[in-house]
Scaffold this motif. Structure first.
Motif, mmCIF file in Angstrom:
data_model
loop_
_atom_site.group_PDB
_atom_site.id
_atom_site.type_symbol
_atom_site.label_atom_id
_atom_site.label_comp_id
_atom_site.label_asym_id
_atom_site.label_seq_id
_atom_site.Cartn_x
_atom_site.Cartn_y
_atom_site.Cartn_z
ATOM 1 N N ILE A 247 0.835 -1.211 0.000
ATOM 2 C CA ILE A 247 0.000 0.000 0.000
ATOM 3 C C ILE A 247 0.869 1.259 0.000
ATOM 4 O O ILE A 247 0.604 2.217 -0.742
ATOM 5 N N MET A 248 1.908 1.264 0.808
ATOM 6 C CA MET A 248 2.802 2.423 0.867
ATOM 7 C C MET A 248 3.532 2.623 -0.469
ATOM 8 O O MET A 248 3.641 3.751 -0.973
ATOM 9 N N ASP A 249 4.025 1.535 -1.042
ATOM 10 C CA ASP A 249 4.705 1.635 -2.349
ATOM 11 C C ASP A 249 3.764 2.169 -3.413
ATOM 12 O O ASP A 249 4.138 3.005 -4.244
ATOM 13 N N SER A 250 2.526 1.676 -3.387
ATOM 14 C CA SER A 250 1.536 2.068 -4.380
ATOM 15 C C SER A 250 1.121 3.526 -4.226
ATOM 16 O O SER A 250 1.060 4.277 -5.197
ATOM 17 N N LYS A 251 0.864 3.934 -3.000
ATOM 18 C CA LYS A 251 0.347 5.282 -2.753
ATOM 19 C C LYS A 251 1.407 6.355 -2.934
ATOM 20 O O LYS A 251 1.076 7.517 -3.178
ATOM 21 N N THR A 252 2.677 5.983 -2.817
ATOM 22 C CA THR A 252 3.749 6.961 -3.010
ATOM 23 C C THR A 252 4.288 6.940 -4.435
ATOM 24 O O THR A 252 5.043 7.835 -4.814
ATOM 25 N N PHE A 253 3.912 5.940 -5.234
ATOM 26 C CA PHE A 253 4.399 5.867 -6.609
ATOM 27 C C PHE A 253 3.872 7.059 -7.410
ATOM 28 O O PHE A 253 2.663 7.234 -7.565
ATOM 29 N N ASP A 254 4.776 7.885 -7.890
ATOM 30 C CA ASP A 254 4.430 9.115 -8.607
ATOM 31 C C ASP A 254 3.448 9.971 -7.805
ATOM 32 O O ASP A 254 2.566 10.626 -8.353
ATOM 33 N N ASN A 255 3.603 9.922 -6.481
ATOM 34 C CA ASN A 255 2.741 10.670 -5.550
ATOM 35 C C ASN A 255 1.252 10.388 -5.755
ATOM 36 O O ASN A 255 0.403 11.275 -5.612
ATOM 37 N N GLY A 256 0.946 9.125 -6.097
ATOM 38 C CA GLY A 256 -0.454 8.690 -6.121
ATOM 39 C C GLY A 256 -1.273 9.148 -7.307
ATOM 40 O O GLY A 256 -2.505 9.198 -7.220
ATOM 41 N N THR A 257 -0.637 9.451 -8.447
ATOM 42 C CA THR A 257 -1.392 10.012 -9.578
ATOM 43 C C THR A 257 -2.089 8.975 -10.449
ATOM 44 O O THR A 257 -2.843 9.340 -11.349
ATOM 45 N N ILE A 258 -1.839 7.685 -10.232
ATOM 46 C CA ILE A 258 -2.541 6.656 -11.005
ATOM 47 C C ILE A 258 -3.863 6.334 -10.316
ATOM 48 O O ILE A 258 -3.912 6.096 -9.107
ATOM 49 N N CYS A 259 -4.952 6.311 -11.085
ATOM 50 C CA CYS A 259 -6.289 6.203 -10.503
ATOM 51 C C CYS A 259 -6.566 4.836 -9.873
ATOM 52 O O CYS A 259 -7.543 4.679 -9.149
ATOM 53 N N ALA A 260 -5.713 3.843 -10.137
ATOM 54 C CA ALA A 260 -5.894 2.530 -9.505
ATOM 55 C C ALA A 260 -5.260 2.484 -8.117
ATOM 56 O O ALA A 260 -5.368 1.468 -7.427
ATOM 57 N N SER A 261 -4.615 3.564 -7.695
ATOM 58 C CA SER A 261 -3.966 3.569 -6.384
ATOM 59 C C SER A 261 -4.995 3.534 -5.262
ATOM 60 O O SER A 261 -6.124 3.999 -5.409
ATOM 61 N N GLU A 262 -4.601 2.984 -4.121
ATOM 62 C CA GLU A 262 -5.493 2.861 -2.972
ATOM 63 C C GLU A 262 -5.878 4.241 -2.444
ATOM 64 O O GLU A 262 -5.056 5.163 -2.396
ATOM 65 N N GLN A 263 -7.129 4.363 -2.027
ATOM 66 C CA GLN A 263 -7.621 5.630 -1.481
ATOM 67 C C GLN A 263 -8.013 5.502 -0.015
ATOM 68 O O GLN A 263 -8.155 6.510 0.675
ATOM 69 N N SER A 264 -8.221 4.291 0.458
ATOM 70 C CA SER A 264 -8.570 4.069 1.857
ATOM 71 C C SER A 264 -8.107 2.680 2.272
ATOM 72 O O SER A 264 -7.900 1.798 1.430
ATOM 73 N N VAL A 265 -7.947 2.517 3.577
ATOM 74 C CA VAL A 265 -7.554 1.227 4.151
ATOM 75 C C VAL A 265 -8.661 0.790 5.103
ATOM 76 O O VAL A 265 -9.152 1.593 5.906
ATOM 77 N N VAL A 266 -9.047 -0.474 5.009
ATOM 78 C CA VAL A 266 -10.079 -1.036 5.885
ATOM 79 C C VAL A 266 -9.460 -2.209 6.642
ATOM 80 O O VAL A 266 -8.848 -3.093 6.037
ATOM 81 N N VAL A 267 -9.615 -2.210 7.966
ATOM 82 C CA VAL A 267 -9.068 -3.292 8.786
ATOM 83 C C VAL A 267 -10.125 -3.781 9.777
ATOM 84 O O VAL A 267 -11.122 -3.099 10.028
ATOM 85 N N GLU A 268 -9.882 -4.956 10.349
ATOM 86 C CA GLU A 268 -10.744 -5.490 11.400
ATOM 87 C C GLU A 268 -10.180 -5.101 12.770
ATOM 88 O O GLU A 268 -8.968 -4.900 12.924
ATOM 89 N N GLU A 269 -11.054 -5.042 13.747
ATOM 90 C CA GLU A 269 -10.622 -4.670 15.099
ATOM 91 C C GLU A 269 -9.515 -5.587 15.611
ATOM 92 O O GLU A 269 -8.579 -5.140 16.286
ATOM 93 N N ALA A 270 -9.606 -6.868 15.254
ATOM 94 C CA ALA A 270 -8.644 -7.851 15.765
ATOM 95 C C ALA A 270 -7.210 -7.556 15.335
ATOM 96 O O ALA A 270 -6.262 -7.896 16.046
ATOM 97 N N SER A 271 -7.040 -6.950 14.188
ATOM 98 C CA SER A 271 -5.690 -6.699 13.668
ATOM 99 C C SER A 271 -5.364 -5.206 13.579
ATOM 100 O O SER A 271 -4.299 -4.834 13.098
ATOM 101 N N ARG A 272 -6.275 -4.366 14.014
ATOM 102 C CA ARG A 272 -6.114 -2.920 13.884
ATOM 103 C C ARG A 272 -4.787 -2.414 14.457
ATOM 104 O O ARG A 272 -4.036 -1.707 13.783
ATOM 105 N N GLN A 273 -4.476 -2.776 15.687
ATOM 106 C CA GLN A 273 -3.286 -2.241 16.348
ATOM 107 C C GLN A 273 -2.017 -2.637 15.612
ATOM 108 O O GLN A 273 -1.109 -1.820 15.415
ATOM 109 N N ALA A 274 -1.968 -3.874 15.166
ATOM 110 C CA ALA A 274 -0.789 -4.356 14.438
ATOM 111 C C ALA A 274 -0.620 -3.611 13.123
ATOM 112 O O ALA A 274 0.505 -3.273 12.714
ATOM 113 N N VAL A 275 -1.735 -3.341 12.454
ATOM 114 C CA VAL A 275 -1.675 -2.621 11.180
ATOM 115 C C VAL A 275 -1.217 -1.174 11.403
ATOM 116 O O VAL A 275 -0.363 -0.657 10.667
ATOM 117 N N VAL A 276 -1.766 -0.524 12.423
ATOM 118 C CA VAL A 276 -1.386 0.861 12.716
ATOM 119 C C VAL A 276 0.109 0.947 13.018
ATOM 120 O O VAL A 276 0.821 1.828 12.506
#
Length: 498
Positions: free
Chosen positions: A240-269
Motif C-alpha cells: 500500500i505504501m509503495d503504491s500510494k507513493t508511486f508518482d505521488n499517487g497520480t494513477i487512478c488505480a492507487s489505494e484511497q482508503s484502508v479497511v481493517v478489522e478490530e482484531a488486527s487494527r493495532q498491528a496494522v497501525v
C-alpha cells in the motif's frame, strides 16, 4: 485597428484539418500488412523507450505533478511492457480462422481515434494510446490537457517521427497545438472521429459519452484496500505504501482508503507507522480535508500528485521528517466526506470494522459512493474471502496481495498492461477491460452455411402439421356470419377433434 484572434475558432479549424489528414492516413494504414504495422509500432516503442527519461522530466517540470523517476517507470511500462504484451497479437486481416465451424474473423479498424490525455500521466498515456491505436490499424488525434501541452507535443513528435521513418503516413499520429474546450468538443463530435479514448476527470469522460461518438471512458478510481486478519501485515502495508507513493499517487488505480478489522487494527497501525506513515490528529485531519476537495465537490488540483513537503506548505501543517503517507481515521462515507473520495496524492482514509463481513459491506459503500467499476485490493491468505469479495464487489479489477497502482495497470499482475482501465456498466463505461488493440477494431465474420431449413425444423415439423390439421375448419366469411357465430363454429370444430 486591433486584430482579435478567436482561440476557439482557431482550435476548431485545427481539429478539422487534423481529422482530414488522419482520415486519409488511416485509409493508407488499412492497406498495410501485419508485418508493416508491427514494424511501425516497434519503432514507436523504441523511440519512446529511448526518450523515457527526457519525457518524464518534461512532464514533471511542466505539470508539477508526481515524481520524475516514477514517470520514467510509467514511460517504460507504456512503451516496452505494453508492446511486449501486444506484439504477437493479430490485428490485421484474418485474425481467426475456424475451419471446423467454417467461421473466419477479419479485423476491421474503427478509423480515426480521438485520444484525450490528462495532465497526471501525460507522456505515458500518449505512448500507450498511440501504440494500441496504430497496432489496430487506426490513426489517432490527441487532445492534450493544456497544462501538459509541451510534454505531450514532444512525445507525439518523437513517436510520429519514428513511425514515419518506417513508412507510416504522417497524419496517422497528430496532436492539437491550440487546445480549447470547444476544439476538444469538435474533435469528439466530428463525423470523422469514429471512437474516443477518454482519460481524465469525470466531466471529460461524461462529455465523451455524451458526444454521440462511440467512446471508451475511464471514471474515477476510489479503491479501498482491505487488510484481512490473515494477511501478511508487513507485506500488505509495504504494498500500500509503495503504491500510494508511486508518482505521488497520480494513477487512478492507487489505494484511497484502508479497511481493517478490530482484531488486527493495532498491528496494522504500528506497521504503517514503522513504514513512515503519519496518522493525523483530529484537528490536523479537519485542516487537511479542506484542501482535498473544492467547493464544487471536485478534487483540488493543488494537492494532486504533490509531495508531503508541498502538502505541508499548502496547509501549514508540520509532519515528522521522512513522512511518506498521511492517514486520517474516518467513519463516514459520502460525497461531502473528502477522505472517503478519490485523492490522487499520498493521503489515505483509515476505517475499522468488527468483522470481514462488515468490511465487505463498507467497501461496497465506498465504491458505490465513488469509484464503482474501477479497482480495489484485498490482502489475505483466505481464498474463501477472496471468492466472496470477487462475487460481490462492484469493481472490474479485484487485486489480491499486490499494490493497487501496479496491479491495476497489469505491471505486477497478469492482466493486460494498460493505462486506460475500463469500469464496466456499473461505472458508466462501455467495457470492463484493460484496454488493448482488441478493443479498437471491429470483427467482420465470414460464416458458411452449415444447415438447411428442413434440418432446423427437425421433429418440430410434425407438431406444426398436426396443429394445422387440428385447427383446419371451413370458416364462413365475415359477410355470411356474425362474429359470435364464427367463434362458436371454431370452438365446436376444435372440441370435435379432442
Amino acid at each position: 485597428m486591433v486584430n482579435v484572434v478567436d482561440k476557439d475558432l482557431v482550435s476548431i479549424q485545427e481539429v478539422r484539418n487534423l481529422l482530414n489528414d488522419a482520415t486519409e492516413a488511416q485509409k493508407e494504414l488499412a492497406t498495410f500488412s501485419q508485418e508493416k504495422i508491427d514494424n511501425i509500432c516497434k519503432a514507436m516503442m523504441a523511440a519512446a523507450y529511448d526518450n523515457r527519461i527526457k519525457l518524464a522530466k518534461m512532464a514533471n517540470e511542466e505539470t508539477g505533478f508526481g515524481i520524475w523517476q516514477d514517470k520514467v517507470v510509467k514511460n517504460s511500462f507504456a512503451s516496452k511492457a505494453v508492446w511486449d504484451s501486444i506484439k504477437d497479437m493479430k490485428t490485421v486481416g484474418v485474425v481467426k480462422d475456424d475451419t471446423v465451424n467454417k467461421v473466419t474473423d477479419i479485423a476491421v479498424p474503427v478509423g480515426v481515434v480521438a485520444g484525450i490525455i490528462p495532465s497526471t500521466n501525460p507522456t505515458s498515456t500518449v505512448i500507450y494510446k498511440a501504440l494500441i491505436s496504430i497496432k489496430a490499424g487506426n490513426s489517432i488525434v490527441f487532445s492534450p490537457h493544456p497544462t501538459a501541452l509541451k510534454c505531450i507535443k514532444e512525445t507525439v513528435d518523437i513517436i510520429r517521427n519514428a513511425a514515419v521513418r518506417e513508412g507510416c503516413p504522417a497524419g496517422a499520429i497528430s496532436v492539437m497545438t491550440k487546445p480549447t474546450m470547444q476544439g476538444t468538443a469538435e474533435l469528439m463530435k466530428h463525423d470523422m472521429t469514429k471512437l474516443i479514448l477518454a482519460t481524465g476527470g469525470s466531466a471529460m469522460v461524461k462529455s465523451a459519452y455524451s458526444s454521440g461518438t462511440p467512446a471508451i471512458g475511464v471514471g474515477p478510481g476510489n479503491g479501498p484496500a482491505f487488510i484481512e486478519k490473515t494477511a501478511n501485515i508487513s507485506k500488505a502495508v509495504k504494498h500500500i505504501m509503495d503504491s500510494k507513493t508511486f508518482d505521488n499517487g497520480t494513477i487512478c488505480a492507487s489505494e484511497q482508503s484502508v479497511v481493517v478489522e478490530e482484531a488486527s487494527r493495532q498491528a496494522v497501525v504500528e506497521e504503517f507507522k514503522k513504514q513512515n506513515a503519519y496518522f493525523l490528529t483530529k484537528d490536523e485531519a479537519q485542516i487537511l480535508e479542506k484542501f482535498i476537495m473544492r467547493a464544487n465537490g471536485t478534487m483540488n488540483p493543488q494537492i494532486v500528485g504533490k509531495s508531503i513537503e508541498a502538502i505541508s506548505k499548502l496547509t501549514g501543517l508540520t509532519f515528522p521528517q521522512g513522512t511518506r503517507v498521511l492517514i486520517a481515521e474516518e467513519e463516514r462515507v459520502g460525497m461531502k466526506v473528502p477522505y472517503s473520495r478519490e485523492k490522487l496524492a499520498p493521503i489515505l482514509a483509515f476505517y475499522t470494522t468488527k468483522t470481514w463481513q462488515e468490511a465487505c459491506e463498507l467497501c461496497i459503500e465506498i465504491l458505490t459512493n465513488e469509484g464503482a467499476g474501477h479497482t480495489m485490493v484485498i490482502h489475505t491468505e483466505d481464498e474463501n474471502i477472496v471468492r466472496e469479495f470477487g462475487l460481490r464487489k462492484p469493481v472490474s479489477r479485484l487485486l489480491v496481495n499486490t499494490p493497487g497502482t501496479l496491479g491495476g495497470i497489469g505491471a505486477s499482475t497478469n492482466i493486460n498492461p494498460a493505462l486506460t482501465l475500463g469500469c464496466g456498466a456499473v461505472g458508466g463505461s462501455s467495457t470492463s477491460d484493460n484496454i488493448s488493440p482488441e478493443n479498437l477494431f471491429n470483427v467482420r465474420r465470414v460464416a458458411y452455411g452449415m444447415r438447411e431449413l428442413d434440418e432446423l425444423r427437425g421433429e418440430d415439423i410434425n407438431l406444426v402439421e398436426n396443429s394445422s390439421t387440428a385447427c383446419s375448419v371451413s370458416t364462413p366469411t365475415a359477410t355470411s356470419a356474425s362474429k359470435d357465430d364464427l367463434i362458436n363454429k371454431i370452438v365446436e370444430a376444435v372440441l370435435e377433434k379432442l
